[in-house]
Design an enzyme around this catalytic site. Structure first.
Site, PDB file in Angstrom:
ATOM      1  N   ALA A  56       0.791  -1.222   0.000  1.00 58.10           N
ATOM      2  CA  ALA A  56       0.000   0.000   0.000  1.00 58.10           C
ATOM      3  C   ALA A  56       0.830   1.282   0.000  1.00 58.10           C
ATOM      4  CB  ALA A  56      -0.970  -0.039   1.182  1.00 58.10           C
ATOM      5  N   ARG A  88      -5.022  -0.011  -9.130  1.00 58.92           N
ATOM      6  CA  ARG A  88      -5.472  -1.052  -8.184  1.00 58.92           C
ATOM      7  C   ARG A  88      -6.510  -0.398  -7.268  1.00 58.92           C
ATOM      8  NH1 ARG A  88      -0.913  -4.417  -5.214  1.00 58.92           N
ATOM      9  NH2 ARG A  88      -2.632  -5.907  -4.997  1.00 58.92           N
ATOM     10  N   ASP A 230      -4.250  -2.364   3.938  1.00 61.07           N
ATOM     11  CA  ASP A 230      -4.394  -1.630   2.680  1.00 61.07           C
ATOM     12  C   ASP A 230      -5.425  -0.529   2.789  1.00 61.07           C
ATOM     13  OD1 ASP A 230      -3.402  -4.518   1.928  1.00 61.07           O
ATOM     14  OD2 ASP A 230      -2.828  -3.152   0.307  1.00 61.07           O
TER      15      ASP A 230
HETATM   16  C1  LIG Z   1       2.732  -2.254   4.087  1.00 56.56           C
HETATM   17  S1  LIG Z   1       2.078  -3.129   2.719  1.00 56.56           S
HETATM   18  C2  LIG Z   1       0.418  -3.221   3.088  1.00 56.56           C
HETATM   19  C3  LIG Z   1      -0.280  -4.363   2.386  1.00 56.56           C
HETATM   20  O1  LIG Z   1      -0.105  -4.387   0.937  1.00 56.56           O
HETATM   21  C4  LIG Z   1       0.005  -5.765   0.516  1.00 56.56           C
HETATM   22  O2  LIG Z   1      -0.787  -6.093  -0.599  1.00 56.56           O
HETATM   23  P1  LIG Z   1      -0.096  -6.325  -2.082  1.00 56.56           P
HETATM   24  O3  LIG Z   1       1.126  -7.157  -1.868  1.00 56.56           O
HETATM   25  O4  LIG Z   1      -1.173  -7.014  -2.881  1.00 56.56           O
HETATM   26  O5  LIG Z   1       0.194  -4.933  -2.582  1.00 56.56           O
HETATM   27  C5  LIG Z   1      -0.469  -6.547   1.712  1.00 56.56           C
HETATM   28  O6  LIG Z   1      -1.874  -6.566   1.821  1.00 56.56           O
HETATM   29  C6  LIG Z   1       0.162  -5.729   2.826  1.00 56.56           C
HETATM   30  O7  LIG Z   1      -0.272  -6.084   4.083  1.00 56.56           O
END
Ligand SMILES: CSC[C@H]1O[C@H](OP(=O)(O)O)[C@H](O)[C@@H]1O
Length: 340
Positions: A56, A88, A230
């Site tokens: 995020a 996204r 997120d």
């Molecule tokens: C500090 S990252 C927060 C959050 O983002 C990740 O999702 P993605 O890998 O699909 O971008 C994940 O949900 C993390 O916890």
């Protein structure tokens, strides 16, 4: 006693180079450390959509630099902001960063001013991560074991990390003695990214299958589950990587505490409840193959939501750089984040 590493800021997955944005290609880790150079907002949008950069805070930071690239090229800014915003849907950091850059544009900011704003967004995130590391670590009793999910480290932020930043700080402070990381199917952020970060830091950790989490908790080796977020709704419900909700249920059943660590840029007080958060559905192909090798019979289909929502009632603490909300609810969220 686990290894306490002094400086964790060595990984910079998002690097501004004046006329391009260098992104460590997270699709290829840990096998290879290759970089992608984005020279347009469209390149950045595609990199976010294709998970070259993910996490995020990191996608918000990358999008802010995408706006700078567009300004340098004299592009039509409303359409650039719109395209980046659509990359996204779930992580509110993306929308927050673009709104902040959009406000600067409306105020007549030139390329230099937009560059300063994007750099400020990146620098503020780093400061928030170290603050959250201190606040979150202080909640953890000595000799604790922790389980984390997905990747919330330097790869997902400006550096140091959110939940993984608390783990780094907790290990350095001698509070955390056992670290477990869930593999985090289907994209394997835990197996491929979190383990890569922890091994680089010299922090001993054990990878577990997602399906082993409840069994691990039952065995008493884990006192906290620590995850990122997120989008956090106004009532404290948390959207995070798929599998987080199941971890929260198992944690509550086994008396394991549940901590969510996220900067205030992940808080969305305009969204009332978790069920109002859009959950990204990604290509089912991400479930039907591993590393490009198909694992499911031809003709099979799949359903691939990549986030879920953990209700506030299952969360023991939300840690932000503004402070800690224990047993979060609407009142606690509003007290920490009053209406403007
Ligand atoms: C500090 S990252 C927060 C959050 O983002 C990740 O999702 P993605 O890998 O699909 O971008 C994940 O949900 C993390 O916890």
């Amino acid at each position: 006693m686990m290894t306490a590493i002094a400086d964790h800021d060595s990984i910079r997955a998002v690097q501004w180079c004046g006329d391009c944005l260098r992104l460590l290609d997270q699709r290829r880790l840990p096998a290879e450390e290759s970089w992608l150079e984005c020279r347009s907002a469209q390149h950045v949008r595609d990199a976010i959509a294709d998970l070259v950069v993910r996490g995020a805070p990191a996608i918000g930071i990358a999008a802010a630099w995408g706006v700078v690239l567009a300004a340098q090229a004299g592009e039509d800014m409303p359409s650039v902001l719109r395209d980046l915003r659509a990359a996204r849907p779930t992580a509110v950091n993306l929308m927050w960063a673009l709104d902040r850059m959009g406000t600067c544009i409306e105020a007549g900011a030139d390329v230099q001013a937009l560059t300063r704003e994007a750099q400020a967004i990146q620098d503020e995130d780093m400061a928030a991560n170290h603050r959250m590391g201190k606040l979150g670590s202080a909640l953890i009793d000595r000799s604790s074991g922790v389980l984390t999910h997905c990747n919330t480290g330097s790869l997902a932020t400006s550096g140091f990390g959110t939940a993984l930043g608390v783990i780094r700080a907790g290990v350095a402070a001698g509070r955390i003695e056992r670290v477990f990381a869930g593999e985090t199917r289907p994209w394997l952020q835990g197996a491929r990214l979190t383990m890569w970060e922890l091994v680089r830091d010299g922090i001993p950790a054990k990878l577990i299958a997602d399906s082993a989490a409840a069994h691990l908790m039952r065995g008493g080796q884990v006192q906290w589950v620590i995850i990122g977020a997120d989008r956090i709704a106004a009532n404290g419900d948390v959207a995070n990587k798929i599998g987080s909700y199941a971890l929260a249920i198992a944690a509550r059943h086994h008396g394991v505490k549940f901590m969510v660590v996220a900067p205030s840029t992940t808080v969305d007080m305009a969204t009332a409840r978790g069920e109002d958060i859009e959950i990204e559905l990604r290509d089912p192909k991400e479930l039907l193959a591993i590393a490009g090798v198909r694992t499911v019979v031809d003709g099979a289909s799949a359903w691939n939501p990549v986030f879920d929502v953990t209700p506030a009632s299952l969360i023991d603490a939300i840690v932000t750089e503004c402070g800690v909300i224990e047993r979060p609810d609407t009142e606690g969220m509003r007290a920490m984040f009053p209406a403007p």
